[in-house]
Design a protein around this motif. Structure first.
Motif, PDB file in Angstrom:
ATOM      1  N   ARG A  49     -55.158 -19.217 -23.190  1.00 35.31           N
ATOM      2  CA  ARG A  49     -55.176 -18.007 -22.352  1.00 35.31           C
ATOM      3  C   ARG A  49     -54.345 -18.222 -21.099  1.00 35.31           C
ATOM      4  NH1 ARG A  49     -58.201 -15.415 -18.214  1.00 35.31           N
ATOM      5  NH2 ARG A  49     -58.477 -13.202 -18.642  1.00 35.31           N
ATOM      6  N   ARG A  50     -54.525 -19.383 -20.464  1.00 30.73           N
ATOM      7  CA  ARG A  50     -53.742 -19.681 -19.265  1.00 30.73           C
ATOM      8  C   ARG A  50     -52.271 -19.787 -19.608  1.00 30.73           C
ATOM      9  NH1 ARG A  50     -54.538 -25.094 -15.863  1.00 30.73           N
ATOM     10  NH2 ARG A  50     -53.801 -25.916 -17.835  1.00 30.73           N
ATOM     11  N   ASN A  51     -51.963 -20.465 -20.723  1.00 28.79           N
ATOM     12  CA  ASN A  51     -50.566 -20.610 -21.131  1.00 28.79           C
ATOM     13  C   ASN A  51     -49.916 -19.263 -21.434  1.00 28.79           C
ATOM     14  OD1 ASN A  51     -50.582 -23.363 -20.830  1.00 28.79           O
ATOM     15  ND2 ASN A  51     -51.031 -23.782 -22.969  1.00 28.79           N
ATOM     16  N   ASP A  52     -50.698 -18.319 -21.942  1.00 32.53           N
ATOM     17  CA  ASP A  52     -50.169 -16.983 -22.214  1.00 32.53           C
ATOM     18  C   ASP A  52     -49.899 -16.206 -20.929  1.00 32.53           C
ATOM     19  OD1 ASP A  52     -50.322 -17.535 -24.904  1.00 32.53           O
ATOM     20  OD2 ASP A  52     -52.138 -16.357 -25.249  1.00 32.53           O
ATOM     21  N   LEU A  53     -50.661 -16.481 -19.872  1.00 32.90           N
ATOM     22  CA  LEU A  53     -50.461 -15.790 -18.602  1.00 32.90           C
ATOM     23  C   LEU A  53     -49.259 -16.331 -17.829  1.00 32.90           C
ATOM     24  CD1 LEU A  53     -54.162 -15.621 -17.341  1.00 32.90           C
ATOM     25  CD2 LEU A  53     -52.764 -13.683 -18.064  1.00 32.90           C
ATOM     26  N   ILE A  54     -48.939 -17.599 -18.018  1.00 39.35           N
ATOM     27  CA  ILE A  54     -47.911 -18.246 -17.204  1.00 39.35           C
ATOM     28  C   ILE A  54     -46.529 -17.607 -17.341  1.00 39.35           C
ATOM     29  CG2 ILE A  54     -46.642 -20.418 -16.904  1.00 39.35           C
ATOM     30  CD1 ILE A  54     -49.389 -21.809 -17.192  1.00 39.35           C
ATOM     31  N   PRO A  55     -46.037 -17.280 -18.549  1.00 37.44           N
ATOM     32  CA  PRO A  55     -44.705 -16.655 -18.614  1.00 37.44           C
ATOM     33  C   PRO A  55     -44.627 -15.348 -17.812  1.00 37.44           C
ATOM     34  CG  PRO A  55     -45.375 -17.362 -20.793  1.00 37.44           C
ATOM     35  CD  PRO A  55     -46.560 -17.543 -19.890  1.00 37.44           C
ATOM     36  N   ASN A  56     -45.679 -14.555 -17.833  1.00 31.23           N
ATOM     37  CA  ASN A  56     -45.704 -13.323 -17.038  1.00 31.23           C
ATOM     38  C   ASN A  56     -45.649 -13.632 -15.547  1.00 31.23           C
ATOM     39  OD1 ASN A  56     -45.951 -11.770 -19.386  1.00 31.23           O
ATOM     40  ND2 ASN A  56     -48.171 -11.896 -19.320  1.00 31.23           N
ATOM     41  N   LEU A  57     -46.388 -14.651 -15.140  1.00 28.89           N
ATOM     42  CA  LEU A  57     -46.390 -15.052 -13.738  1.00 28.89           C
ATOM     43  C   LEU A  57     -45.007 -15.548 -13.323  1.00 28.89           C
ATOM     44  CD1 LEU A  57     -48.182 -15.531 -11.209  1.00 28.89           C
ATOM     45  CD2 LEU A  57     -48.490 -17.857 -12.049  1.00 28.89           C
ATOM     46  N   VAL A  58     -44.404 -16.380 -14.155  1.00 30.21           N
ATOM     47  CA  VAL A  58     -43.070 -16.914 -13.853  1.00 30.21           C
ATOM     48  C   VAL A  58     -42.055 -15.780 -13.739  1.00 30.21           C
ATOM     49  CG1 VAL A  58     -41.167 -18.297 -14.796  1.00 30.21           C
ATOM     50  CG2 VAL A  58     -43.500 -19.218 -14.792  1.00 30.21           C
ATOM     51  N   GLU A  59     -42.105 -14.824 -14.651  1.00 27.70           N
ATOM     52  CA  GLU A  59     -41.171 -13.691 -14.607  1.00 27.70           C
ATOM     53  C   GLU A  59     -41.376 -12.847 -13.349  1.00 27.70           C
ATOM     54  OE1 GLU A  59     -38.468 -12.961 -16.478  1.00 27.70           O
ATOM     55  OE2 GLU A  59     -38.901 -14.907 -17.370  1.00 27.70           O
ATOM     56  N   THR A  60     -42.618 -12.671 -12.952  1.00 28.09           N
ATOM     57  CA  THR A  60     -42.903 -11.905 -11.740  1.00 28.09           C
ATOM     58  C   THR A  60     -42.351 -12.624 -10.509  1.00 28.09           C
ATOM     59  OG1 THR A  60     -44.914 -11.019 -12.733  1.00 28.09           O
ATOM     60  CG2 THR A  60     -44.754 -10.881 -10.345  1.00 28.09           C
ATOM     61  N   VAL A  61     -42.549 -13.923 -10.451  1.00 31.02           N
ATOM     62  CA  VAL A  61     -42.079 -14.700  -9.307  1.00 31.02           C
ATOM     63  C   VAL A  61     -40.553 -14.772  -9.299  1.00 31.02           C
ATOM     64  CG1 VAL A  61     -42.095 -16.991  -8.227  1.00 31.02           C
ATOM     65  CG2 VAL A  61     -44.218 -16.022  -9.127  1.00 31.02           C
ATOM     66  N   LYS A  62     -39.935 -14.852 -10.475  1.00 32.23           N
ATOM     67  CA  LYS A  62     -38.475 -14.957 -10.568  1.00 32.23           C
ATOM     68  C   LYS A  62     -37.763 -13.853  -9.786  1.00 32.23           C
ATOM     69  CE  LYS A  62     -37.183 -17.187 -14.882  1.00 32.23           C
ATOM     70  NZ  LYS A  62     -36.698 -16.953 -16.244  1.00 32.23           N
ATOM     71  N   GLY A  63     -38.272 -12.668  -9.903  1.00 25.12           N
ATOM     72  CA  GLY A  63     -37.635 -11.543  -9.230  1.00 25.12           C
ATOM     73  C   GLY A  63     -37.646 -11.657  -7.715  1.00 25.12           C
ATOM     74  N   TYR A  64     -38.601 -12.366  -7.167  1.00 20.84           N
ATOM     75  CA  TYR A  64     -38.726 -12.485  -5.718  1.00 20.84           C
ATOM     76  C   TYR A  64     -38.179 -13.804  -5.186  1.00 20.84           C
ATOM     77  CZ  TYR A  64     -41.770  -8.420  -5.761  1.00 20.84           C
ATOM     78  OH  TYR A  64     -42.269  -7.153  -5.907  1.00 20.84           O
ATOM     79  N   ALA A  65     -38.269 -14.842  -5.954  1.00 24.31           N
ATOM     80  CA  ALA A  65     -37.952 -16.189  -5.471  1.00 24.31           C
ATOM     81  C   ALA A  65     -36.869 -16.815  -6.336  1.00 24.31           C
ATOM     82  CB  ALA A  65     -39.209 -17.038  -5.470  1.00 24.31           C
ATOM     83  N   GLU A  66     -35.717 -16.200  -6.347  1.00 27.68           N
ATOM     84  CA  GLU A  66     -34.627 -16.650  -7.223  1.00 27.68           C
ATOM     85  C   GLU A  66     -34.201 -18.091  -6.926  1.00 27.68           C
ATOM     86  OE1 GLU A  66     -32.599 -16.360 -10.466  1.00 27.68           O
ATOM     87  OE2 GLU A  66     -33.678 -14.613  -9.750  1.00 27.68           O
ATOM     88  N   HIS A  67     -34.199 -18.483  -5.656  1.00 25.11           N
ATOM     89  CA  HIS A  67     -33.747 -19.844  -5.325  1.00 25.11           C
ATOM     90  C   HIS A  67     -34.839 -20.904  -5.492  1.00 25.11           C
ATOM     91  CE1 HIS A  67     -35.449 -18.415  -1.542  1.00 25.11           C
ATOM     92  NE2 HIS A  67     -35.602 -19.690  -1.207  1.00 25.11           N
ATOM     93  N   GLU A  68     -35.991 -20.538  -6.003  1.00 22.68           N
ATOM     94  CA  GLU A  68     -37.081 -21.483  -6.271  1.00 22.68           C
ATOM     95  C   GLU A  68     -37.092 -21.882  -7.746  1.00 22.68           C
ATOM     96  OE1 GLU A  68     -38.684 -22.694  -3.854  1.00 22.68           O
ATOM     97  OE2 GLU A  68     -38.593 -21.213  -2.253  1.00 22.68           O
ATOM     98  N   LYS A  69     -35.907 -21.960  -8.313  1.00 25.95           N
ATOM     99  CA  LYS A  69     -35.766 -22.207  -9.748  1.00 25.95           C
ATOM    100  C   LYS A  69     -36.435 -23.508 -10.195  1.00 25.95           C
ATOM    101  CE  LYS A  69     -32.303 -21.826 -13.323  1.00 25.95           C
ATOM    102  NZ  LYS A  69     -30.950 -21.467 -13.646  1.00 25.95           N
ATOM    103  N   SER A  70     -36.343 -24.558  -9.408  1.00 31.25           N
ATOM    104  CA  SER A  70     -36.914 -25.856  -9.806  1.00 31.25           C
ATOM    105  C   SER A  70     -38.434 -25.766  -9.964  1.00 31.25           C
ATOM    106  CB  SER A  70     -36.538 -26.949  -8.808  1.00 31.25           C
ATOM    107  OG  SER A  70     -37.128 -26.688  -7.550  1.00 31.25           O
ATOM    108  N   VAL A  71     -39.085 -24.988  -9.111  1.00 29.38           N
ATOM    109  CA  VAL A  71     -40.540 -24.821  -9.204  1.00 29.38           C
ATOM    110  C   VAL A  71     -40.892 -24.099 -10.500  1.00 29.38           C
ATOM    111  CG1 VAL A  71     -42.568 -23.739  -8.158  1.00 29.38           C
ATOM    112  CG2 VAL A  71     -40.859 -24.838  -6.714  1.00 29.38           C
TER     113      VAL A  71
END
Length: 187
Positions: A49-71
């Motif tokens: 369940r957690r693993n299924d939520l993570i891609p959505n979280l990463v995609e949401t963060v990507k839009g705001y924190a483009e230069h935080e790619k390493s994280v």
């Protein structure tokens, strides 16, 4: 009734008692082993369940924190580690790495007020928090079941039966050493 006639009855009763005791001990070991497997699969369900939520979280963060790619890459790599783990030890270690990566991700999110205010991010963060609580409970339950099972495998007389039928003790889910450290708090 004479002693001669009473003796075979006593012997038969003792044999019946021993057989029933052995059957009970064996069935107890089987039941406990199955509870260990079941409780581990419950941890697996929560990790998935957690693993299924993570891609959505990463995609949401990507839009705001483009230069935080390493994280974001660290979170994705840690998620893959959890998905590829096959033993309790591997799963526990990979899970600890993922938890650390998620903490870093949420710390990065603190730097982006728009992201923190995003309802999708807030919902995902809330769901991950709930899932983390369920994972913690599932781990605790698993360790309790493993304790009972390991006791049955190691205590006499069931230990003899356990050895005869190949019952092996199970590993506990353990916390990473880094998580055991006392946090430093400053005011």
């Amino acid at each position: 009734m004479s002693d001669i006639m009473l003796m075979p009855i006593v012997i038969i009763l003792v044999i019946i008692f021993i057989v029933f005791t052995l059957v009970h001990m064996y069935n107890n070991l089987v039941g406990l082993r199955n509870r260990v497997k079941n409780s581990y699969s419950q941890i697996d369900v929560q990790l998935k369940r957690r693993n299924d939520l993570i891609p959505n979280l990463v995609e949401t963060v990507k839009g705001y924190a483009e230069h935080e790619k390493s994280v974001l890459e660290e979170v994705t790599k840690a998620r893959t580690g959890v998905m590829n783990a096959t033993t309790v030890e591997e799963t526990s270690a990979a899970n600890n790495v993922l938890t650390g990566a998620l903490k870093t991700l949420f710390a990065v999110a603190e730097n982006y007020p728009d992201l923190k205010a995003n309802s999708n991010f807030q919902q995902l963060q809330s769901e991950l928090s709930e899932t983390e609580d369920k994972i913690a409970y599932s781990r605790q339950f698993y360790n309790d079941v493993v304790l009972k099972y390991n006791n049955a495998c190691q205590q006499f007389p069931s230990s003899m039966l356990a050895k005869m039928f190949g019952f092996k003790t199970e590993e506990y889910f353990e916390t990473a050493e880094s998580e055991k450290a006392i946090p430093h708090v400053e005011f």
